[in-house]
Design a protein around this motif. Structure first.
Motif, PDB file in Angstrom:
ATOM      1  N   ASN A 184       0.426  -8.815 -28.475  1.00 50.76           N
ATOM      2  CA  ASN A 184       0.182  -9.906 -27.949  1.00 50.76           C
ATOM      3  C   ASN A 184       0.748 -11.318 -27.653  1.00 50.76           C
ATOM      4  O   ASN A 184       0.107 -12.727 -28.820  1.00 50.76           O
ATOM      5  N   ALA A 185       1.052 -11.584 -26.454  1.00 48.23           N
ATOM      6  CA  ALA A 185       2.359 -12.628 -26.008  1.00 48.23           C
ATOM      7  C   ALA A 185       1.366 -12.916 -25.102  1.00 48.23           C
ATOM      8  O   ALA A 185       0.848 -12.511 -24.423  1.00 48.23           O
ATOM      9  N   PRO A 186       1.113 -14.446 -24.615  1.00 49.16           N
ATOM     10  CA  PRO A 186       0.993 -15.192 -23.327  1.00 49.16           C
ATOM     11  C   PRO A 186       1.563 -14.065 -22.066  1.00 49.16           C
ATOM     12  O   PRO A 186       2.692 -13.443 -21.994  1.00 49.16           O
ATOM     13  N   LEU A 187       0.764 -13.568 -21.329  1.00 50.50           N
ATOM     14  CA  LEU A 187       1.262 -13.002 -20.040  1.00 50.50           C
ATOM     15  C   LEU A 187       0.814 -13.827 -18.833  1.00 50.50           C
ATOM     16  O   LEU A 187      -0.192 -14.295 -18.599  1.00 50.50           O
ATOM     17  N   ARG A 239      -3.055 -20.782 -20.010  1.00 57.45           N
ATOM     18  CA  ARG A 239      -3.950 -21.473 -20.048  1.00 57.45           C
ATOM     19  C   ARG A 239      -5.324 -20.347 -21.369  1.00 57.45           C
ATOM     20  O   ARG A 239      -5.269 -20.599 -21.876  1.00 57.45           O
ATOM     21  N   LEU A 240      -5.322 -19.313 -20.454  1.00 60.35           N
ATOM     22  CA  LEU A 240      -6.204 -18.560 -21.838  1.00 60.35           C
ATOM     23  C   LEU A 240      -5.066 -18.383 -23.319  1.00 60.35           C
ATOM     24  O   LEU A 240      -6.199 -18.398 -24.081  1.00 60.35           O
ATOM     25  N   ALA A 241      -4.457 -17.779 -23.064  1.00 62.22           N
ATOM     26  CA  ALA A 241      -3.779 -17.776 -24.367  1.00 62.22           C
ATOM     27  C   ALA A 241      -3.646 -19.216 -25.598  1.00 62.22           C
ATOM     28  O   ALA A 241      -3.756 -19.487 -26.418  1.00 62.22           O
ATOM     29  N   ARG A 242      -3.460 -19.847 -24.636  1.00 60.82           N
ATOM     30  CA  ARG A 242      -3.723 -21.531 -24.954  1.00 60.82           C
ATOM     31  C   ARG A 242      -4.781 -21.660 -25.981  1.00 60.82           C
ATOM     32  O   ARG A 242      -4.653 -22.461 -26.810  1.00 60.82           O
ATOM     33  N   VAL A 243      -5.715 -20.649 -25.349  1.00 59.05           N
ATOM     34  CA  VAL A 243      -7.658 -21.828 -25.957  1.00 59.05           C
ATOM     35  C   VAL A 243      -7.637 -20.252 -27.111  1.00 59.05           C
ATOM     36  O   VAL A 243      -8.879 -20.278 -27.661  1.00 59.05           O
ATOM     37  N   GLY A 244      -6.315 -19.517 -27.256  1.00 61.15           N
ATOM     38  CA  GLY A 244      -7.154 -18.384 -27.950  1.00 61.15           C
ATOM     39  C   GLY A 244      -7.255 -17.288 -27.654  1.00 61.15           C
ATOM     40  O   GLY A 244      -7.825 -15.857 -28.155  1.00 61.15           O
ATOM     41  N   TYR A 245      -7.232 -16.848 -26.255  1.00 61.75           N
ATOM     42  CA  TYR A 245      -7.407 -15.534 -25.506  1.00 61.75           C
ATOM     43  C   TYR A 245      -6.441 -14.585 -25.729  1.00 61.75           C
ATOM     44  O   TYR A 245      -5.229 -15.162 -25.742  1.00 61.75           O
ATOM     45  N   ARG A 246      -6.893 -13.245 -25.612  1.00 62.75           N
ATOM     46  CA  ARG A 246      -5.638 -12.377 -25.019  1.00 62.75           C
ATOM     47  C   ARG A 246      -6.027 -11.699 -23.784  1.00 62.75           C
ATOM     48  O   ARG A 246      -7.122 -11.844 -23.291  1.00 62.75           O
ATOM     49  N   ILE A 247      -4.931 -11.215 -23.547  1.00 62.91           N
ATOM     50  CA  ILE A 247      -5.017 -11.022 -21.821  1.00 62.91           C
ATOM     51  C   ILE A 247      -3.439  -9.368 -22.015  1.00 62.91           C
ATOM     52  O   ILE A 247      -3.288  -9.280 -22.989  1.00 62.91           O
ATOM     53  N   ASP A 248      -4.510  -7.906 -21.807  1.00 58.18           N
ATOM     54  CA  ASP A 248      -4.358  -6.583 -22.152  1.00 58.18           C
ATOM     55  C   ASP A 248      -3.583  -6.334 -20.771  1.00 58.18           C
ATOM     56  O   ASP A 248      -4.003  -6.710 -19.396  1.00 58.18           O
ATOM     57  N   LEU A 299       1.439 -27.723 -26.661  1.00 55.33           N
ATOM     58  CA  LEU A 299       2.095 -26.731 -26.349  1.00 55.33           C
ATOM     59  C   LEU A 299       2.083 -25.496 -27.444  1.00 55.33           C
ATOM     60  O   LEU A 299       2.291 -24.164 -27.270  1.00 55.33           O
ATOM     61  N   SER A 300       3.071 -26.331 -28.387  1.00 55.30           N
ATOM     62  CA  SER A 300       3.921 -25.268 -29.234  1.00 55.30           C
ATOM     63  C   SER A 300       2.820 -24.657 -30.327  1.00 55.30           C
ATOM     64  O   SER A 300       2.822 -23.622 -30.822  1.00 55.30           O
ATOM     65  N   ARG A 301       1.566 -26.246 -30.564  1.00 53.52           N
ATOM     66  CA  ARG A 301       1.147 -25.152 -31.552  1.00 53.52           C
ATOM     67  C   ARG A 301      -0.683 -24.324 -31.209  1.00 53.52           C
ATOM     68  O   ARG A 301      -0.136 -23.965 -31.573  1.00 53.52           O
ATOM     69  N   ASP A 302      -0.175 -24.072 -29.725  1.00 52.59           N
ATOM     70  CA  ASP A 302      -1.586 -23.646 -29.133  1.00 52.59           C
ATOM     71  C   ASP A 302      -0.727 -22.547 -29.360  1.00 52.59           C
ATOM     72  O   ASP A 302      -1.808 -21.265 -29.235  1.00 52.59           O
ATOM     73  N   LEU A 303       0.276 -22.362 -28.729  1.00 56.07           N
ATOM     74  CA  LEU A 303       0.676 -20.848 -28.174  1.00 56.07           C
ATOM     75  C   LEU A 303       1.659 -20.317 -30.040  1.00 56.07           C
ATOM     76  O   LEU A 303       1.694 -18.734 -30.182  1.00 56.07           O
ATOM     77  N   GLY A 304       1.465 -21.068 -30.898  1.00 53.61           N
ATOM     78  CA  GLY A 304       2.789 -20.680 -32.289  1.00 53.61           C
ATOM     79  C   GLY A 304       4.206 -20.592 -31.525  1.00 53.61           C
ATOM     80  O   GLY A 304       4.715 -20.258 -30.355  1.00 53.61           O
ATOM     81  N   LEU A 305       4.902 -20.130 -32.670  1.00 54.88           N
ATOM     82  CA  LEU A 305       5.844 -19.863 -32.019  1.00 54.88           C
ATOM     83  C   LEU A 305       6.817 -18.715 -30.738  1.00 54.88           C
ATOM     84  O   LEU A 305       7.121 -18.719 -29.515  1.00 54.88           O
ATOM     85  N   GLY A 325       4.332 -17.192 -28.674  1.00 51.96           N
ATOM     86  CA  GLY A 325       3.907 -17.391 -27.834  1.00 51.96           C
ATOM     87  C   GLY A 325       4.881 -18.404 -27.338  1.00 51.96           C
ATOM     88  O   GLY A 325       5.482 -18.211 -26.035  1.00 51.96           O
ATOM     89  N   THR A 326       5.209 -20.024 -27.597  1.00 51.36           N
ATOM     90  CA  THR A 326       5.771 -21.149 -27.098  1.00 51.36           C
ATOM     91  C   THR A 326       7.444 -19.845 -26.152  1.00 51.36           C
ATOM     92  O   THR A 326       7.659 -20.589 -25.355  1.00 51.36           O
TER      93      THR A 326
END
Length: 654
Positions: free
Chosen positions: A437-440, A474-483, A525-531, A533-534
Motif C-alpha cells: 500500500n505504498a505510492p506507485l 498525487r493520488l497517494a497524497r489524497v489518500g487513494y490506493r493504486i494496485d 508531502l510527509s504528512r500526506d504520504l506518511g513515513l 510513503g515518503t
C-alpha cells in the motif's frame, strides 16, 4: 457510396434471406410470425428491406434489451451496419436528404453539456444562427427511430418540413456541438490543474522558495569548501551513496518478497450472464504522427472482451495531424463500429499527451476508463480483470496498473535490455509496492481509473512530461490506493539509440519535474504520504534520478582508486573505505537488478533474456547519459515533449 439496392447486409456477406446457417431457420420462422413482428422495434424493422439479415435484427433487439440501449445502437455498435449507412436508410425511408456533416454554429458554448444532455441535443441541431422563434434555416436530424411512425405522420401532415429537415449521423451532430465547446475544453485541459490545484502544477519549474533554498545551499557549499573542499565532497558523496543504496534495498526487498504464483494469470471461466449490468468503459489513446499504427491499434482494441454497447474508444489526434486523422477515418469506415470515436484537439501549447487526454476526458461517458498508447496491444480480457478488481476492491482503490511486456525484445540489444527492465519493474517492483500500500509511479499506459476520482484530483498535468508518475503520487497524497493487475499490455521498445535516448530523456525530465512539484512543501508531502510513503517517494523518484546521475561518478572514483592502488599498492586513509563503499554499491546495484529480473522473466516466458545480463553495466551508463541530458533539457526547455516515433508492428503478441 452506400448502395440502397445492395444494402449493408449484403456487403457484410449475409445472403438475401439473412440466414447464414440452418440453425437460424428458427429465427426466420419466429421473425415472420405476426405475434413477434409487433414486438420488433421500429428503429430497425425497416432495415430488412435494405439487406440487413433478420437474425442480425433479432440479435440487435435482444442486445438492446440486455444493455438498455436502442436496437439501432446495438446494431451499429457491433458493426452490423455503419452509423452512416444506418442514417442513409433512415433518410430514404423518410424521404429526406442525407448529409455527411453538420456545420458548427458560430455561437460558442462555454461549458460542454453532460453526456446525457449532449445525446439529447444531438438529435436535432439547427444549422444557422437564427432566432429560436424564427421558422427558417435547415435542421439536421439524427432521430431516435423508435418514433418512426410518428415521424412519417408528421411529415405527411407538414410537407413543407421536408425542405428544412435533413438527416445526418448522431456523431456529426455531436461533433458540431462539441466544436462549439472547443475553446472551453482547451482552456480546461491546459489550465484546469493549475487553477484548481496550483501547487501540483509543473507549469512553473522551480518555486520561489525552492530557488532560495537552492541558492542558499550552493553558497553554503562554496563557503564550506574554502575551509575543507574534501569535507564537502565527502558529504555529497555519502548522500549520493545513501540514495543509491536505498534504491538497492527497495529492489532487494522486491526480490525477497517475489512470488511467481501471484503474477501468473489465473485460468478462470467468465460469467457473461451479468453483462447487462456492466458500466460503460472508456478507452483513451492519444495519437500524434501515428498514421501507420492506427489499423493495427483499432483491430487490437476491438478485440477487447467488453460489450460493444458498453465500450467507447476515443482516438485523440491533434487537429493539424492530418495523416493520422485520415488513417482514423479509414479505420472507422473499415470496421463500421460506432465504438471508435475520433477526437480532434485544436493545436496549442503545450503539445503533450496529458493535455490531449485532459481535452478528451469531459467527452467520455465511461464510469471507468483506461489509457493506452498507439503501439499498445492489450490482453483482450484486461478490462474484465480491472473491473473485477475495482468491484471487489476497497472504496479507496482508484487506479490499476497493468503490466507492460516488450514484444520486440529480440530485435536489438537495446530492446532486450528494455524488456529486462520492464520485467523487473512491472512484475516485481510495482506489485511489491502495491502489496505494501505504498505510492506507485504509474507507467505511461494501461492505467485503469475510476473516472470520478480522476476528475477529483485534477486529472493529468499538461506541463509534466511524465504525467503518469506525477498522477500516481498525487493520488497517494489524497489518500487513494493504486494496485496492479496481471493481464498485460504488449508494447514496442525502441531498437536504436537515438529514439531510445529521446524517450528516456523525457522520462527522466518528468521525474525531475515530479520531484520539484511535490517537494515544494516537504512537510505537507510527509504528512500526506506518511513515513513509509515518503521514503518510497524519495527512493522511487529522487533515488532513481540521483542513482542515474552519480553512476558514472562512482565508476570514475572506483577506477581512479583502483589505479592508485595498483600503482602504489596502498590508498589514502579516507579513500580506502570510500573505494570499498563505491565498489559494494555498484556491485549490489547490478546484482539486485539482475536478481529481480532473473525471477520475473519466466513469468512472461522470457527466460532466454537472462543471457543478456552481461549488458547491464553498459545499459546503466546509457541511463546516466539520458539523465544528464534530461537535466539540461529541464533547464533549457522543460515542457517540450520529444516525440519518439513507432514503427509498423513486426511481431504480434499471442
Amino acid at each position: 457510396m452506400f448502395n440502397l439496392v445492395e444494402g449493408p447486409g449484403v456487403r457484410n456477406g449475409i445472403n438475401a434471406t439473412g440466414l447464414s446457417s440452418p440453425d437460424e431457420a428458427v429465427a426466420e420462422t419466429i421473425f415472420n410470425t405476426s405475434r413477434y413482428r409487433q414486438y420488433l422495434d421500429h428503429d430497425i424493422d425497416f432495415l430488412h428491406a435494405f439487406g440487413i439479415g433478420k437474425p442480425a435484427l433479432l440479435q440487435a433487439q435482444a442486445r438492446g434489451v440486455q444493455f438498455q440501449v436502442t436496437s439501432a445502437e446495438a446494431l451499429i455498435s457491433n458493426g452490423d451496419i455503419s452509423e452512416e449507412d444506418y442514417f442513409r436508410c433512415v433518410a430514404f425511408e423518410l424521404g429526406l436528404e442525407f448529409v455527411h456533416s453538420t456545420p458548427a454554429s458560430a455561437t460558442p458554448l462555454y461549458r460542454l453539456p453532460s453526456p446525457p444532455d449532449l445525446e439529447r441535443m444531438a438529435r436535432m441541431v439547427r444549422v444557422s444562427d437564427v432566432d429560436a422563434f424564427e421558422e427558417i434555416g435547415p435542421i439536421h436530424l439524427a432521430p431516435d427511430c423508435r418514433e418512426m411512425p410518428r415521424l412519417k405522420k408528421l411529415l405527411e401532415q407538414n410537407p413543407s418540413l421536408a425542405k428544412r429537415l435533413k438527416i445526418t449521423t448522431l456523431s456529426a451532430n455531436k461533433k458540431s456541438i462539441e466544436s462549439r465547446s472547443a475553446q472551453s475544453l482547451l482552456a480546461v485541459s491546459i489550465n484546469g490543474l493549475r487553477e484548481g490545484f496550483p501547487s501540483f502544477s509543473a507549469r512553473r519549474v522551480v518555486s520561489v522558495s525552492q530557488a532560495l533554498v537552492l541558492a542558499f545551499g550552493i553558497q553554503l557549499m562554496l563557503l564550506l569548501s574554502f575551509a575543507s573542499t574534501s569535507g564537502v565532497l565527502l558529504v555529497l558523496h555519502l548522500i549520493a551513496s545513501a540514495f543509491y543504496l536505498g534504491c538497492i534495498g527497495l529492489r532487494l526487498f522486491a526480490t525477497l518478497s517475489f512470488s511467481a504464483s501471484e503474477r501468473r494469470i489465473p485460468e478462470t471461466s467468465l460469467d457473461y450472464s451479468q453483462d447487462g449490468a456492466l458500466p460503460i468503459y472508456s478507452v483513451l489513446v492519444a495519437l500524434y504522427q501515428e498514421a501507420g499504427q492506427v489499423d493495427d491499434l483499432v483491430d487490437s482494441l476491438l478485440k477487447l472482451d467488453w460489450p460493444k454497447e458498453r465500450l467507447e474508444i476515443k482516438l485523440i489526434c491533434e487537429a493539424d495531424d492530418l495523416p493520422t486523422i485520415e488513417a482514423v477515418w479509414r479505420a472507422k469506415r473499415r470496421v463500421k463500429s460506432s465504438t471508435i470515436v475520433l477526437v480532434e484537439v485544436p493545436p496549442s501549447t503545450p503539445r503533450t499527451k496529458p493535455k490531449a487526454l485532459n481535452y478528451a476526458l469531459p467527452l467520455c461517458k465511461g464510469r471507468l476508463l483506461v489509457i493506452y498508447d498507439a503501439e499498445d496491444r492489450p490482453d483482450p480480457r484486461q478490462l474484465r480483470e480491472a473491473y473485477s478488481a475495482f468491484k471487489n476492491g476497497p472504496p479507496e482503490l482508484a487506479c490499476l496498473q497493468a503490466p507492460l511486456i516488450i514484444h520486440n525484445h529480440g530485435e536489438s540489444w537495446l530492446s532486450k535490455m528494455f524488456a529486462i527492465e520492464y520485467s523487473s519493474l512491472f512484475d516485481g517492483l510495482l506489485p511489491m509496492l502495491a502489496r505494501a500500500n505504498a505510492p506507485l509511479p504509474l507507467g505511461g499506459t494501461s492505467n485503469h481509473f475510476k473516472r470520478t476520482v480522476l476528475e477529483q484530483v485534477g486529472a493529468w498535468d499538461p506541463y509534466n512530461v511524465t504525467e503518469d508518475a506525477d498522477l500516481g503520487m498525487r493520488l497517494a497524497r489524497v489518500g487513494y490506493r493504486i494496485d496492479t493487475i496481471r493481464r498485460p499490455t504488449y508494447e514496442e521498445a525502441p531498437i536504436n539509440f537515438s529514439v531510445w535516448l529521446k524517450q528516456r530523456t523525457r522520462w527522466f525530465k518528468g521525474w525531475f519535474q515530479t520531484w520539484l512539484v511535490h517537494m515544494r512543501h516537504p512537510i505537507a508531502l510527509s504528512r500526506d504520504l506518511g513515513l513509509k510513503g515518503t521514503i518510497v517517494f524519495h527512493l522511487m523518484i529522487s533515488g532513481m534520478v540521483i542513482s542515474a546521475l552519480v553512476h558514472p561518478i562512482l565508476l570514475y572514483f572506483i577506477a581512479v582508486r583502483g589505479i592508485e592502488f595498483y600503482q602504489q599498492g596502498a590508498m589514502a586513509t579516507i579513500a580506502q573505505p570510500l573505494f570499498l563503499l563505491d565498489l559494494a554499491t555498484i556491485t549490489l546495484g547490478y546484482g539486485t537488478f539482475a536478481a529481480l529480473a532473473w525471477l520475473t522473466l519466466p513469468v512472461r516466458g522470457l527466460t532466454k533474456l537472462r543471457s543478456a545480463f552481461w549488458g547491464i553495466p553498459f545499459y546503466w551508463m546509457l541511463l546516466s547519459i539520458a539523465a544528464w541530458r534530461a537535466l539540461w533539457h529541464l533547464i533549457r526547455r522543460p515542457h517540450e515533449w520529444e516525440k519518439t516515433p513507432h514503427r509498423l508492428r513486426i511481431k504480434k503478441a499471442t
